[in-house]
Structures are given as C-alpha cells and as structure tokens.
Design a protein around this motif. Structure first.
Motif, short mmCIF file in Angstrom:
data_model
loop_
_atom_site.label_atom_id
_atom_site.label_comp_id
_atom_site.label_asym_id
_atom_site.label_seq_id
_atom_site.Cartn_x
_atom_site.Cartn_y
_atom_site.Cartn_z
N TYR A 37 -14.93 14.70 -24.03
CA TYR A 37 -13.72 14.00 -24.45
C TYR A 37 -13.19 13.14 -23.31
N PRO A 38 -12.83 11.88 -23.59
CA PRO A 38 -12.15 11.10 -22.56
C PRO A 38 -10.77 11.71 -22.29
N PHE A 39 -10.43 11.85 -21.01
CA PHE A 39 -9.15 12.47 -20.69
C PHE A 39 -8.21 11.55 -19.94
N ALA A 40 -8.69 10.33 -19.57
CA ALA A 40 -7.80 9.41 -18.86
C ALA A 40 -8.32 8.00 -18.95
N CYS A 41 -7.38 7.06 -18.98
CA CYS A 41 -7.68 5.64 -18.83
C CYS A 41 -6.85 5.15 -17.65
N LEU A 42 -7.51 4.59 -16.66
CA LEU A 42 -6.84 4.14 -15.44
C LEU A 42 -6.98 2.63 -15.28
N GLU A 43 -5.91 1.97 -14.87
CA GLU A 43 -6.05 0.58 -14.43
C GLU A 43 -6.99 0.60 -13.24
N SER A 44 -7.99 -0.28 -13.25
CA SER A 44 -9.08 -0.07 -12.31
C SER A 44 -9.40 -1.25 -11.40
N SER A 45 -8.62 -2.33 -11.45
CA SER A 45 -8.90 -3.40 -10.49
C SER A 45 -8.66 -2.91 -9.07
N VAL A 46 -7.63 -2.09 -8.88
CA VAL A 46 -7.35 -1.54 -7.55
C VAL A 46 -8.41 -0.51 -7.16
N ILE A 47 -8.83 0.32 -8.12
CA ILE A 47 -9.89 1.29 -7.85
C ILE A 47 -11.17 0.57 -7.48
N SER A 48 -11.51 -0.50 -8.21
CA SER A 48 -12.73 -1.24 -7.93
C SER A 48 -12.69 -1.89 -6.55
N ALA A 49 -11.55 -2.51 -6.22
CA ALA A 49 -11.41 -3.12 -4.90
C ALA A 49 -11.46 -2.07 -3.80
N THR A 50 -10.87 -0.91 -4.06
CA THR A 50 -10.84 0.17 -3.07
C THR A 50 -12.22 0.71 -2.79
N ARG A 51 -13.00 0.99 -3.84
CA ARG A 51 -14.34 1.53 -3.59
C ARG A 51 -15.23 0.50 -2.94
N THR A 52 -15.04 -0.80 -3.27
CA THR A 52 -15.82 -1.86 -2.64
C THR A 52 -15.49 -1.94 -1.16
N ALA A 53 -14.20 -1.91 -0.83
CA ALA A 53 -13.79 -2.01 0.56
C ALA A 53 -14.19 -0.78 1.36
N ALA A 54 -14.05 0.40 0.75
CA ALA A 54 -14.44 1.63 1.45
C ALA A 54 -15.94 1.63 1.72
#
Length: 356
Positions: A121-138
């Motif tokens: 079951y899906p349990f969350a929907c997150l705005e992900s432009s910040v997540i995407s930029a964060t994982r790219t930068a990390a």
C-alpha cells in the motif's frame, strides 16, 4: 478413531492488519526535515550506494515519457525498492520542462510515492523536487570526497550552470567541510549567474567569486568542475581544456563530448543506468562498441576496487538512482512522523473489506 486430519492443528488465522494510512508531505515540510543535515544525508547516500552495490535493492531502468508536440520536455518514472533497515518501495515521478524557466518557474517538478514493504500500500506522497536536488547534491559531494582522497584536494571550484542543482551542490560541499580559494561561475543566463552570486553572499561563502564569460576560462581555472546544465547534447568538445587533470562532477550527464571522456578516468553510479538515453558515457559506448573506458563505479572506489589516477582528468557521471530518492524520502517521512506533523488523508483507502 480420531481422523488423521483432525489431529493436525489448524493454522492460526492471520492477525488483522491495521488500516493503511496515507500522508501528504509538502515541500515546506521536506525542506524543514532536510535543512542543515548535509553530513547526515551524505552518510545516508553513501550507505544506500553500498546497499545497492551489495545487491540489496531493485532499481529498474527509468522510463521516459516524451511528447511529439513538446520535444524538449519529458517526465521520468524512477521505480525502486530499497532493502537494509529502510525496507521501502516506491516511485519518483519527475518532470523536466525547460520552457518553465522563461516563465519564472523551476525547470523540474516532482512527487515521490512511498509504498509499504509488506502490504504494497502507498503510505505517503512527498513533494520531491527538494528530495531530488538533495540526493543529487549529496551524491556529488560524496563523489568529490572519495575521488579526491588519493589526489590533491581541489581548492578552485567552477560551476558550469548556476541553477538550483548547482546551488544545492555548493550547499552540500560547504556543509561537509569544503572550502575554496576561488569560486568560478559560467552560465548562459546573466540573471542566473547573478542569482547564484547572491546565494553565495547570503551563505557566507569564502573565496573569490569570478564570473567567466568563456567556458574554457572557467574549466582551465578550476580544479573541481561541476556541470549542472540542461544540455541535451555535448557542447564541450576540447580535451585540451582539461589538460590540468581536474576532478569533474558531470551531474547533467550530456555536456561532454566522447573525446573528453576517452581521455579521462570515468566513474559512474551504476553502469547499466548511466549508459542509456544518449548520456555522454552512452555516446562513448556507441562509438567504441565497448565499455572499456569506464574505470568503475563510485561504490568500487569506496570498496577499494578502483582508484582515480593522478595523471588524467577524473569524471564522475551519475545517472541518479531511484533508490537514493527512496532513502532520502523515507528519511523525511520518519522525521515528520517523529515530530507528530504527518498530514493524514482520512479515508484515502475507501473500500478495504474484500467482500464489501
């Protein structure tokens, strides 16, 4: 006589599952959960790369949705599953519409769906432009660290492309202890360059900031070159610009001509993922018919199976793995949940009784 089957105990009835919940996590909540945690997030990305390298993940090829009437735009689906202690599945759905920039909007927008490991079951929907930029930068900061451990640590950084991703990469470099004597900038947009300079002033960045009108000047004056553009095909074609053997974070993947990669040591995040969709490494494979130009993955370097040479440019070309989005997204979810700030959508799953 007791019937044989009656002597066999009946299997215990499955325990009733808790009703699934579904949360929506906004970009503001994502930023609050991630802000100021650069070292912790780089460690998380490193641990995720190690899990992926050990095979404790599923990371199928990304799917590109393209449009005949909007050839420069695309939406990409990145499904993935991550093991370890995270135990989560999911999907990042990220769009790239370059014309947004002219309208004053960021080029990319994204959501991340997290699915429960046991029920699906899906349990969350997150705005992900910040997540995407964060994982790219990390990922970029992690690569800069590992790929410079056996070389002279760069003191002059140059950003080729000065948008959101460049800003995040600088934030993660600074947040993990990097300082620079000079910071070079080059972008086709003067407004973007000036905005990046404003960010550097606000962030208290040390080092002399120089705007380079020439791409060649930027590259030749930098020991660490960060490519963060929206280029769709190679536009840097002169191997001689790299004769000082810089470390290159080729984050945007399509800036460098095959000739440059053929004269460099090349590392990627995942071989099969990076050599697709006409990335610069993919163009090299198409030209040569082999993958001999690759020195290994970043995980190979971390495990001591490969090492960057001293006498060549070193290029890191990360395709960007969905498992990194899952790791960072689950980290955000856990942070928000611990703070008691999850916004649950009541009755999102309506009909949960199998027979009504």
């Amino acid at each position: 006589m007791t019937h044989l089957l009656s002597a066999t105990p009946e299997p215990a009835a499955p325990r009733p599952a808790s009703p699934p919940t579904f949360a929506v996590i906004s970009g503001k909540q994502v930023r609050q959960a991630l802000g100021g945690r650069e070292k912790e997030l780089v460690e998380l990305v490193e641990a995720t790369y190690r899990l992926h390298g050990a095979g404790d993940s599923v990371n199928p090829p990304s799917y590109f949705l393209r449009f005949a009437d909007r050839p420069s735009s695309r939406i990409i689906a990145l499904p993935a599953s991550l093991g370890g202690t995270t135990q989560v599945d999911g999907l990042k759905w990220i769009s790239s519409f370059p014309d947004n920039v002219r309208a004053g909007l960021p080029r990319a927008s994204a959501v991340l769906i997290l699915n429960d490991h046991d029920t699906g079951y899906p349990f969350a929907c997150l705005e992900s432009s910040v997540i995407s930029a964060t994982r790219t930068a990390a990922s970029a900061a992690l690569a800069a660290d590992w790929l410079s451990r056996t070389r002279t640590r760069p003191r002059r950084v140059g950003f080729f492309g000065t948008g959101l991703i460049a800003r995040y990469i600088h934030t993660f470099l600074a947040g993990t202890g990097w300082t620079f004597d000079t910071i070079g900038l080059h972008d086709l947009s003067a407004d973007s360059t000036e905005g990046f300079r404003g960010y550097l002033r606000q962030a208290g960045a040390t080092g002399q900031v120089t705007v380079h009108d020439s791409a060649e000047d930027l590259i030749r004056s930098s020991d660490l070159v960060v490519f963060a553009t929206i280029a769709g095909r190679p536009h840097v074609t002169a191997p001689g610009w790299f004769e000082h053997n810089p470390l290159v974070l080729h984050v945007s993947l399509r800036d460098l001509a095959p000739e440059i990669l053929l004269g460099a040591a090349n590392f990627v995040d995942d071989v099969d993922h990076c050599l697709q969709a006409d990335t610069s490494p993919h163009l090299v494979e198409q030209r040569t018919g082999n993958r001999d130009f690759l020195n290994g993955t970043l995980c190979d370097v971390m495990l001591g199976r490969a090492a960057p040479p001293h006498d060549q440019p070193v290029v890191f070309s990360p395709f960007g793995l969905g498992v990194l989005d899952l790791a960072v997204g689950k980290y955000v979810y856990d942070q928000v949940a611990r703070a008691g700030e999850l916004r649950l959508i009541d009755d999102f799953f309506h009909d949960l009784r199998r027979y009504g």
